[in-house]
Design a protein around this motif. Structure first.
Motif, short mmCIF file in Angstrom:
data_model
loop_
_atom_site.label_atom_id
_atom_site.label_comp_id
_atom_site.label_asym_id
_atom_site.label_seq_id
_atom_site.Cartn_x
_atom_site.Cartn_y
_atom_site.Cartn_z
N GLU A 1 0.81 -1.22 0.00
CA GLU A 1 0.00 0.00 0.00
C GLU A 1 0.83 1.26 0.00
N GLN A 2 1.99 1.20 0.70
CA GLN A 2 2.79 2.44 0.74
C GLN A 2 3.61 2.65 -0.53
N ILE A 3 3.75 1.60 -1.35
CA ILE A 3 4.65 1.72 -2.49
C ILE A 3 3.86 2.11 -3.74
N ALA A 4 4.10 3.33 -4.19
CA ALA A 4 3.36 3.82 -5.36
C ALA A 4 4.27 3.97 -6.58
N THR A 5 5.59 4.00 -6.36
CA THR A 5 6.51 4.21 -7.49
C THR A 5 7.69 3.25 -7.38
N LEU A 6 8.40 3.10 -8.49
CA LEU A 6 9.62 2.27 -8.47
C LEU A 6 10.65 2.88 -7.54
N GLY A 7 10.72 4.22 -7.55
CA GLY A 7 11.65 4.91 -6.66
C GLY A 7 11.39 4.53 -5.20
N GLN A 8 10.12 4.49 -4.82
CA GLN A 8 9.76 4.12 -3.44
C GLN A 8 10.12 2.66 -3.16
N LEU A 9 9.89 1.80 -4.15
CA LEU A 9 10.23 0.38 -3.99
C LEU A 9 11.74 0.22 -3.73
#
Length: 342
Positions: free
Chosen positions: A3-11
């Motif tokens: 749920e918190q991961i919205a972008t590849l950068g965040q991943l």
């Protein structure tokens, strides 16, 4: 977790990695993180689309481990405005989380994404160029093939003895022109290189911001190729010049092509569209270029494929759409544009 991961950068951040992103569709171009985030959030179009996709290399490594960096080569679809199709990116991120959790750099990561639909393998030239460029960025030594390539370009082996020069060695040499005597050696060798070396070498130099002094030599070489109607030499010059900071010189060669009787050669036109595309941000030059494409007769779909390619590039799109409304077009160009919509 998802749920918190919205972008590849965040991943990549959540996995505790240091990372950088590159476009590798046209030229190998580092994308800064702000730009990459804006692309991911679809705030801006993808700057270098190719065949309706963003072609990315994402390099990342675990800060705590001293292992070699990992690389994902990823291909994501773009919409009509060249913005990222977020659903595909989300699908990829979910597949990664399902396969690996946040352990994307451990032993477990090996081979887990092999059948992922967004992963692709670049061609041999692109892969060699990327490897060489990354080693320069990380200040690592070049591959084992580099020294032999240096020896070859110094002329000591004879330019006909190219058979043992590895593509990776050519790539390492091209990315390290400011090392040792490489640039001077290449300038001295350029006119004597056989086509078997010239073609892979120009495929490497198209990713290099070459110095104006060498760019001037390439311009003269390209002008000579036009005079001699040598399309192989001309394509090599265009590719090699395509990323130089001295874009005025690239534009001079493109203009000379467009004025010449080589201005309907398919390889030449495709090279200008694919590699020297930034020169086509000038509306007048773009008009002349598209007119040449319209006069090309051998390949019926050439005009359509080049139009489709260029209209996706955000910096060219408005000028190309403007051309559709322009009054003073040749009859041939008007007909070719008419066929786009029939």
């Amino acid at each position: 977790m998802t749920e918190q991961i919205a972008t590849l950068g965040q991943l990549l951040d959540a996995a505790g990695t240091t990372w950088r992103a590159f476009d590798i569709g046209r030229h190998i171009t580092k994308l800064d993180k702000k730009q990459f985030l804006a692309i991911e959030e679809t705030k801006i179009p993808y700057p270098y689309p190719l065949a309706g996709h963003a072609w990315l290399a994402i390099q990342f490594w675990d800060v705590k481990a001293s292992k070699e960096p990992y690389v994902w080569f990823l291909k994501f679809p773009l919409d009509e405005q060249s913005r990222l199709v977020s659903a595909s990116r989300d699908h990829f991120a979910n597949m990664v989380i399902e396969a690996l959790g946040t352990e994307i750099t451990g032993e477990n990561a090996e081979g887990k994404l092999d059948n992922n639909p967004y992963v692709f393998t670049p061609n041999a030239n692109k892969l060699a160029a990327f490897n060489a460029q990354v080693k320069c960025l990380l200040k690592q030594s070049a591959s084992q093939y580099y020294e032999y390539a240096q020896l070859y370009f110094s002329g000591k082996l004879g330019f006909d003895n190219w058979q043992s020069v590895a593509v990776q060695g050519i790539a390492d040499f091209a990315m390290r022109l400011d090392n040792d005597n490489n640039l001077a050696n290449l300038q001295a060798a350029w006119g004597q290189l056989p086509v078997e070396v010239l073609q892979p070498l120009s495929a490497m130099l198209e990713h290099v911001a070459i110095e104006p002094v060498f760019a001037e030599q390439l311009l003269a070489y390209g002008l000579n190729a036009i005079e001699n109607k040598d399309d192989i030499a001309l394509v090599a010059a265009l590719r090699s010049l395509s990323k130089t900071p001295a874009q005025g010189l690239t534009a001079q060669l493109v203009d000379a092509v467009l004025r010449s009787d080589m201005n309907t050669q398919s390889d030449v036109l495709l090279t200008i569209a694919g590699r020297c595309f930034s020169t086509l941000e000038d509306p007048e030059r773009l008009h002349v270029f598209m007119d040449c494409c319209a006069h090309h007769t051998e390949i019926e779909q050439l005009f359509v494929s080049i139009f489709t390619d260029l209209v996706a590039i955000p910096s060219i799109r408005p000028h190309l759409l403007g051309l559709l409304r322009k009054e003073n077009r040749s009859e041939t160009l008007a007909r070719a544009i008419g066929r786009l919509f029939s």
